[in-house]
Design a protein around this motif. Structure first.
Motif, PDB file in Angstrom:
ATOM      1  N   LEU A   1     -27.344 -27.560  18.650  1.00 42.28           N
ATOM      2  CA  LEU A   1     -26.204 -28.177  19.341  1.00 42.28           C
ATOM      3  C   LEU A   1     -26.355 -27.883  20.831  1.00 42.28           C
ATOM      4  CD1 LEU A   1     -22.558 -28.130  18.045  1.00 42.28           C
ATOM      5  CD2 LEU A   1     -23.081 -28.222  20.479  1.00 42.28           C
ATOM      6  N   ARG A   2     -26.646 -28.927  21.603  1.00 40.78           N
ATOM      7  CA  ARG A   2     -26.911 -28.738  23.028  1.00 40.78           C
ATOM      8  C   ARG A   2     -26.005 -29.587  23.920  1.00 40.78           C
ATOM      9  NH1 ARG A   2     -31.737 -29.059  20.337  1.00 40.78           N
ATOM     10  NH2 ARG A   2     -33.071 -27.187  20.437  1.00 40.78           N
ATOM     11  N   THR A   3     -25.612 -30.749  23.484  1.00 41.36           N
ATOM     12  CA  THR A   3     -24.826 -31.654  24.321  1.00 41.36           C
ATOM     13  C   THR A   3     -23.475 -31.928  23.665  1.00 41.36           C
ATOM     14  OG1 THR A   3     -25.723 -33.646  23.270  1.00 41.36           O
ATOM     15  CG2 THR A   3     -26.948 -32.713  25.143  1.00 41.36           C
ATOM     16  N   ARG A   4     -22.636 -32.618  24.400  1.00 41.16           N
ATOM     17  CA  ARG A   4     -21.319 -32.996  23.858  1.00 41.16           C
ATOM     18  C   ARG A   4     -21.460 -34.054  22.768  1.00 41.16           C
ATOM     19  NH1 ARG A   4     -17.011 -32.797  28.921  1.00 41.16           N
ATOM     20  NH2 ARG A   4     -18.053 -31.120  30.063  1.00 41.16           N
TER      21      ARG A   4
ATOM     22  N   TYR B   1     -16.511 -26.738  19.913  1.00 42.64           N
ATOM     23  CA  TYR B   1     -17.915 -26.528  19.552  1.00 42.64           C
ATOM     24  C   TYR B   1     -18.815 -26.563  20.787  1.00 42.64           C
ATOM     25  CZ  TYR B   1     -16.621 -27.231  14.655  1.00 42.64           C
ATOM     26  OH  TYR B   1     -16.064 -27.107  13.405  1.00 42.64           O
ATOM     27  N   SER B   2     -18.546 -27.516  21.684  1.00 44.66           N
ATOM     28  CA  SER B   2     -19.369 -27.612  22.881  1.00 44.66           C
ATOM     29  C   SER B   2     -19.234 -26.371  23.759  1.00 44.66           C
ATOM     30  CB  SER B   2     -18.978 -28.868  23.677  1.00 44.66           C
ATOM     31  OG  SER B   2     -19.744 -29.004  24.842  1.00 44.66           O
ATOM     32  N   SER B   3     -18.049 -25.783  23.809  1.00 40.79           N
ATOM     33  CA  SER B   3     -17.849 -24.570  24.602  1.00 40.79           C
ATOM     34  C   SER B   3     -18.514 -23.360  23.966  1.00 40.79           C
ATOM     35  CB  SER B   3     -16.351 -24.312  24.786  1.00 40.79           C
ATOM     36  OG  SER B   3     -15.726 -25.402  25.458  1.00 40.79           O
TER      37      SER B   3
ATOM     38  N   ARG C   1     -22.516 -22.673  24.170  1.00 40.75           N
ATOM     39  CA  ARG C   1     -23.156 -22.065  25.335  1.00 40.75           C
ATOM     40  C   ARG C   1     -23.443 -20.578  25.122  1.00 40.75           C
ATOM     41  NH1 ARG C   1     -19.946 -26.078  27.303  1.00 40.75           N
ATOM     42  NH2 ARG C   1     -20.970 -27.493  28.776  1.00 40.75           N
TER      43      ARG C   1
ATOM     44  N   ASP D   1     -23.891 -34.029  20.658  1.00 40.12           N
ATOM     45  CA  ASP D   1     -24.227 -33.211  19.492  1.00 40.12           C
ATOM     46  C   ASP D   1     -22.972 -32.586  18.881  1.00 40.12           C
ATOM     47  OD1 ASP D   1     -26.875 -33.807  19.927  1.00 40.12           O
ATOM     48  OD2 ASP D   1     -27.284 -31.952  21.039  1.00 40.12           O
ATOM     49  N   ALA D   2     -22.061 -32.134  19.739  1.00 35.21           N
ATOM     50  CA  ALA D   2     -20.835 -31.524  19.237  1.00 35.21           C
ATOM     51  C   ALA D   2     -19.968 -32.538  18.499  1.00 35.21           C
ATOM     52  CB  ALA D   2     -20.044 -30.911  20.402  1.00 35.21           C
TER      53      ALA D   2
ATOM     54  N   SER E   1     -14.485 -30.904  18.726  1.00 30.90           N
ATOM     55  CA  SER E   1     -15.761 -31.140  19.404  1.00 30.90           C
ATOM     56  C   SER E   1     -15.824 -30.376  20.721  1.00 30.90           C
ATOM     57  CB  SER E   1     -15.951 -32.633  19.660  1.00 30.90           C
ATOM     58  OG  SER E   1     -15.971 -33.353  18.447  1.00 30.90           O
TER      59      SER E   1
ATOM     60  N   HIS F   1     -17.601 -26.595  30.817  1.00 33.94           N
ATOM     61  CA  HIS F   1     -18.504 -25.506  31.171  1.00 33.94           C
ATOM     62  C   HIS F   1     -17.758 -24.315  31.776  1.00 33.94           C
ATOM     63  CE1 HIS F   1     -18.001 -27.941  34.822  1.00 33.94           C
ATOM     64  NE2 HIS F   1     -18.217 -26.812  35.505  1.00 33.94           N
TER      65      HIS F   1
END
Length: 247
Positions: free
Chosen positions: A139-142, A126-128, A131, A144-145, A123, A66
């Protein structure tokens, strides 16, 4: 008396031959008993290598992703390039080791670990990026990534998660190109090494079993010819010769 001595010598000679044969057969049986243990030994390195996989997965879910993304784009892209570059260099080294047949290499363990590491790097990226508003849909969570990364590598494309922003689409195209070039080459090198190891093992097993059958056939042939090569057979022939001379 000569006949009794000859019979005793023959019996002792036969017993010696049988004892030697039983001892050799017993050795073969011991090798057969040790066979399952040798087959179980290669599982231990694989179990030990499962620990790095667990560490990488746990680190993926615990790293402070985050703090990256839109707040620090320069740092985010720098870390992404460095991590992916390190994984790529290690993959190329393992591929070169397979092609050059480098001794003491373990591509069967290292290559899968590096492939998993590359998936986790994408992954995390993508997670970064998710946001940022408008980059990804769904795609909302890790988790999901990671799910989207695996689906992209497998070229499945369920449509539940889609890349909508320009940055997200560039990153997805980068992953597809990376998988097509480097992961395909790594998988090909790994399969080549496994086929070579399997062929070498089959050749060694064929030579071992062939030599064992040849040795047993030779011993049985000597026994059918009368056991003249054994100590008992030699004494029996000598005693028979002396009896004939006296007669």
């Amino acid at each position: 008396m000569t006949a009794g001595r000859d019979g005793g010598d023959d019996a002792r000679g036969g017993d010696c031959d049988d004892a030697r044969d039983d001892g050799r057969d017993g050795d073969g049986g011991g090798e057969g008993d040790r066979g399952p243990q040798r087959r179980r030994d290669p599982l231990l390195p694989w179990l030990r290598e499962a620990v790095p996989v667990a560490i990488m997965v746990v680190a993926y879910f615990l790293l402070p992703l985050h703090l990256l993304g839109a707040e620090r784009p320069e740092l985010s892209w720098t870390l992404f390039v460095l991590a992916l570059g390190a994984v790529t260099l290690l993959l190329l080294r393992e591929i070169r080791g397979v092609l050059m047949d480098v001794p003491h290499a373990r591509p069967g363990v290292t290559i899968p670990l590096l492939m998993i590491a590359s998936l986790l790097v994408f992954s995390a990226a993508y997670s970064s990026i998710a946001r940022q508003s408008g980059e990804f849909h769904g795609l909302r969570t890790r988790v999901d990534a990671l799910y989207f990364t695996v689906a992209t590598v497998a070229t499945v494309g369920y449509g539940d998660i889609t890349a909508q922003g320009q940055t997200a689409r560039i990153l997805v195209m980068g992953q597809i190109s990376y998988s097509f070039v480097f992961l395909t080459a790594a998988a090909t090198a790994l399969s080549r090494r496994l086929r070579r190891a399997l062929g070498e093992r089959q050749t060694a097993d064929g030579r071992r079993h062939g030599g064992r059958r040849h040795g047993r056939g030779r011993r049985h042939g000597d026994r059918r010819r009368g056991g003249g090569t054994g100590p008992g057979g030699g004494r029996a022939d000598g005693a028979a010769g002396r009896g004939a001379g006296r007669g």
